[in-house]
Design a protein around this motif. Structure first.
Motif, PDB file in Angstrom:
ATOM      1  N   PRO A  39       0.791  -1.245   0.000  1.00 57.13           N
ATOM      2  CA  PRO A  39       0.000   0.000   0.000  1.00 57.13           C
ATOM      3  C   PRO A  39       0.823   1.294   0.000  1.00 57.13           C
ATOM      4  O   PRO A  39       0.326   2.333  -0.401  1.00 57.13           O
ATOM      5  CB  PRO A  39      -0.853  -0.105   1.273  1.00 57.13           C
ATOM      6  CG  PRO A  39      -0.458  -1.339   1.978  1.00 57.13           C
ATOM      7  CD  PRO A  39       0.599  -2.045   1.204  1.00 57.13           C
ATOM      8  N   GLU A  40       2.064   1.245   0.445  1.00 46.32           N
ATOM      9  CA  GLU A  40       2.916   2.455   0.446  1.00 46.32           C
ATOM     10  C   GLU A  40       2.223   3.627   1.169  1.00 46.32           C
ATOM     11  O   GLU A  40       2.150   4.749   0.652  1.00 46.32           O
ATOM     12  CB  GLU A  40       3.260   2.829  -1.007  1.00 46.32           C
ATOM     13  CG  GLU A  40       4.526   3.652  -1.201  1.00 46.32           C
ATOM     14  CD  GLU A  40       5.774   3.041  -0.566  1.00 46.32           C
ATOM     15  OE1 GLU A  40       6.433   3.736   0.196  1.00 46.32           O
ATOM     16  OE2 GLU A  40       6.075   1.852  -0.834  1.00 46.32           O
ATOM     17  N   LEU A  41       1.676   3.345   2.349  1.00 50.34           N
ATOM     18  CA  LEU A  41       0.933   4.337   3.141  1.00 50.34           C
ATOM     19  C   LEU A  41       1.120   4.047   4.626  1.00 50.34           C
ATOM     20  O   LEU A  41       1.293   2.891   5.000  1.00 50.34           O
ATOM     21  CB  LEU A  41      -0.570   4.184   2.880  1.00 50.34           C
ATOM     22  CG  LEU A  41      -1.271   5.020   1.835  1.00 50.34           C
ATOM     23  CD1 LEU A  41      -2.739   4.616   1.789  1.00 50.34           C
ATOM     24  CD2 LEU A  41      -1.152   6.508   2.157  1.00 50.34           C
ATOM     25  N   THR A  43      -0.899   4.666   8.443  1.00 50.02           N
ATOM     26  CA  THR A  43      -2.275   4.973   8.896  1.00 50.02           C
ATOM     27  C   THR A  43      -2.451   6.469   9.161  1.00 50.02           C
ATOM     28  O   THR A  43      -3.502   7.022   8.853  1.00 50.02           O
ATOM     29  CB  THR A  43      -2.648   4.189  10.170  1.00 50.02           C
ATOM     30  OG1 THR A  43      -1.582   4.302  11.091  1.00 50.02           O
ATOM     31  CG2 THR A  43      -2.939   2.740   9.892  1.00 50.02           C
ATOM     32  N   GLU A  45      -1.408   8.898   7.677  1.00 49.06           N
ATOM     33  CA  GLU A  45      -1.542   9.719   6.456  1.00 49.06           C
ATOM     34  C   GLU A  45      -2.971   9.722   5.911  1.00 49.06           C
ATOM     35  O   GLU A  45      -3.299  10.505   5.030  1.00 49.06           O
ATOM     36  CB  GLU A  45      -0.640   9.154   5.351  1.00 49.06           C
ATOM     37  CG  GLU A  45       0.837   9.334   5.593  1.00 49.06           C
ATOM     38  CD  GLU A  45       1.621   8.772   4.425  1.00 49.06           C
ATOM     39  OE1 GLU A  45       2.297   9.565   3.744  1.00 49.06           O
ATOM     40  OE2 GLU A  45       1.561   7.556   4.180  1.00 49.06           O
ATOM     41  N   ILE A  46      -3.791   8.811   6.425  1.00 48.22           N
ATOM     42  CA  ILE A  46      -5.128   8.677   5.837  1.00 48.22           C
ATOM     43  C   ILE A  46      -6.028   9.808   6.333  1.00 48.22           C
ATOM     44  O   ILE A  46      -6.144  10.050   7.534  1.00 48.22           O
ATOM     45  CB  ILE A  46      -5.705   7.285   6.136  1.00 48.22           C
ATOM     46  CG1 ILE A  46      -4.849   6.272   5.372  1.00 48.22           C
ATOM     47  CG2 ILE A  46      -7.165   7.181   5.727  1.00 48.22           C
ATOM     48  CD1 ILE A  46      -5.162   4.852   5.673  1.00 48.22           C
ATOM     49  N   LEU A 316      -6.410   1.805   4.037  1.00 46.26           N
ATOM     50  CA  LEU A 316      -4.971   1.539   3.905  1.00 46.26           C
ATOM     51  C   LEU A 316      -4.725   0.290   3.049  1.00 46.26           C
ATOM     52  O   LEU A 316      -3.853   0.281   2.182  1.00 46.26           O
ATOM     53  CB  LEU A 316      -4.334   1.375   5.286  1.00 46.26           C
ATOM     54  CG  LEU A 316      -2.811   1.218   5.212  1.00 46.26           C
ATOM     55  CD1 LEU A 316      -2.126   2.058   6.282  1.00 46.26           C
ATOM     56  CD2 LEU A 316      -2.357  -0.215   5.289  1.00 46.26           C
ATOM     57  N   GLY A 319      -4.781   0.964  -0.405  1.00 48.21           N
ATOM     58  CA  GLY A 319      -3.830   1.980  -0.834  1.00 48.21           C
ATOM     59  C   GLY A 319      -4.474   3.331  -1.073  1.00 48.21           C
ATOM     60  O   GLY A 319      -3.970   4.143  -1.856  1.00 48.21           O
ATOM     61  N   ARG A 321      -5.448   6.949   0.245  1.00 50.89           N
ATOM     62  CA  ARG A 321      -5.057   7.929   1.251  1.00 50.89           C
ATOM     63  C   ARG A 321      -6.226   8.841   1.639  1.00 50.89           C
ATOM     64  O   ARG A 321      -6.310   9.351   2.738  1.00 50.89           O
ATOM     65  CB  ARG A 321      -3.937   8.773   0.643  1.00 50.89           C
ATOM     66  CG  ARG A 321      -3.406   9.944   1.382  1.00 50.89           C
ATOM     67  CD  ARG A 321      -2.486  10.765   0.474  1.00 50.89           C
ATOM     68  NE  ARG A 321      -1.443   9.922  -0.134  1.00 50.89           N
ATOM     69  CZ  ARG A 321      -0.279   9.649   0.443  1.00 50.89           C
ATOM     70  NH1 ARG A 321       0.003  10.140   1.623  1.00 50.89           N
ATOM     71  NH2 ARG A 321       0.590   8.892  -0.182  1.00 50.89           N
ATOM     72  N   ASP A 322      -7.135   9.046   0.692  1.00 58.15           N
ATOM     73  CA  ASP A 322      -8.277   9.929   0.961  1.00 58.15           C
ATOM     74  C   ASP A 322      -9.482   9.444   0.160  1.00 58.15           C
ATOM     75  O   ASP A 322      -9.390   8.451  -0.585  1.00 58.15           O
ATOM     76  CB  ASP A 322      -7.930  11.396   0.641  1.00 58.15           C
ATOM     77  CG  ASP A 322      -7.418  11.562  -0.770  1.00 58.15           C
ATOM     78  OD1 ASP A 322      -7.755  10.717  -1.629  1.00 58.15           O
ATOM     79  OD2 ASP A 322      -6.682  12.530  -1.035  1.00 58.15           O
TER      80      ASP A 322
END
Ligand code: FNR
Length: 357
Positions: A39-41, A43, A45-46, A316, A319, A321-322
């Protein structure tokens, strides 16, 4: 106690006891998000902030309209409002017709604004309301938005319910035009179809809560209130499953129309699926009430915190983010919902093969 006040208490009791308070039938199980192993994220950052008709919402989950209108339900609304305030969630009050007619029950609605002075609150009336009533309902709770509900199946199963549904669209159009706050038109667990959505859009409505079948079931509730032991299964299962309603209305792609998804949303993954299908927010009623009845405000908060955490986890794992990223995710629709969508012209292959850039 007036008949209306007794009805409010019956609704609370039967909604918690009824089959609809549990999951199943809304079709969310036929909607699948595609897992991303990389996912390159993180938590933190969400960011799931959203808005409805320009009203900002800190999170895309709200407590849907339930109650008010009897002295016995003030404590319910106080607990729901306390949880909404702590978690930064929007909350709707139940239908305010009673509050407009019986001054002694106004407090059962106003308590929501008192407990949550800065929160987003939605007023609620039936679609037969006048612009004057709409203004008074908004003032009563200093609402940021007004919900107008559609519930013909429920009314028809209520001995004391409406029997004449003519002229509703015109009334909705007048309120949309004259009111200073945005209007959300919502169903009550029977689902807004694409035909209805188009009618509402042409009447000027720019926000619809599809509120489909599969969660709280008001035909079942009214049948039990009327002493019916075995109702007509076709009527007790009436309406569009929530996932079908959302998928077909979202596929209309009407410019500027914003969607809220409700009906049988019970878990964070249900919410993630609804948001991926195009809803800007989801709304939950029955299970929130069940937790309030068992455990008060703390139970409501624990339930919603869990739902929000699971929604974040699902984002997440896709993948996303928003919300915009979630709405570009591939969504695979199978089973009954897939068949419904295929027959109603929803482009399932396009949904299943969307790709996040
Ligand atoms: C409701 N609902 C409702 N909706 C509305 O617009 N005005 C109302 O007064 C009420 N009253 C009400 C009472 C109770 C006890 C419940 C549980 C629900 C309907 C609600 O907002 C929602 O559309 C449906 O309940 C479907 O969502 P859930 O319950 O499956 O999450």
């Amino acid at each position: 106690m007036s008949e209306r006040q007794r009805r409010k208490l019956d609704h609370v009791r039967l909604a918690v006891a009824g089959p609809g308070a549990r999951a199943g039938g809304a079709g969310w199980e036929d909607v699948h998000l595609v897992h991303r192993s990389l996912p390159e994220l993180a938590t933190h950052e969400i960011d799931l902030r959203t808005s409805i008709c320009g009203v900002p919402l800190a999170r895309p989950v709200m407590i849907n309209a339930m109650t008010g209108g009897a002295p016995g339900v003030t404590a319910i609304n106080r607990d729901l409002a306390a949880a909404a305030a702590e978690l930064g969630l929007a909350m709707a009050v139940g239908s305010q017709t009673a509050g407009l007619r019986e001054p002694e029950v106004v407090e059962s609605y106003r308590v929501v604004r008192r407990v949550n002075p800065r929160g987003v609150i939605l007023a609620n009336l039936g679609s037969d309301a006048t612009p004057e009533q709409a203004r008074a309902a908004v003032e009563m709770v200093e609402a940021d938005l007004l919900q107008l509900h559609l519930n013909a199946p429920q009314e028809l199963r209520m001995r004391e319910g409406d029997r004449d549904f003519r002229g509703r669209l015109e009334r909705i159009a007048r309120i949309v035009q004259e009111l200073s706050v945005p209007v959300v038109v919502k169903e009550c667990g029977f689902g807004v179809s694409r035909e209805t959505a188009r009618q509402l859009y042409e009447a000027g409505v720019r926000a619809i809560d599809v509120s489909g079948r599969g969660g709280t079931n008001f035909v079942w509730i009214e049948d039990r209130r009327a002493g019916v032991v075995e109702g007509d299964p076709g009527l007790e299962g009436w309406g569009l499953p929530a996932a079908c309603a959302l998928a077909e209305v979202a596929a209309l792609d009407l410019s500027g129309l914003e969607l809220i998804a409700s009906g049988g949303i019970r878990h964070g993954t249900d919410a993630a699926k609804a948001l991926a299908l195009g809803a800007r927010a989801v709304a939950v009623a029955g299970p929130v009430l069940a937790r309030q009845q068992r455990e008060g405000a703390a139970g409501v908060r624990a339930y919603l915190e869990g739902l929000l955490a699971d929604l974040q986890t699902a984002c997440l794992l896709c993948g996303a983010r928003d919300l915009a990223a979630l709405q570009r995710q591939p969504v695979v629709i199978t089973g009954l919902v897939g068949e419904w969508c295929r027959l109603r012209g929803v482009d399932l292959a396009a949904l299943a093969n969307r790709s996040q850039p």
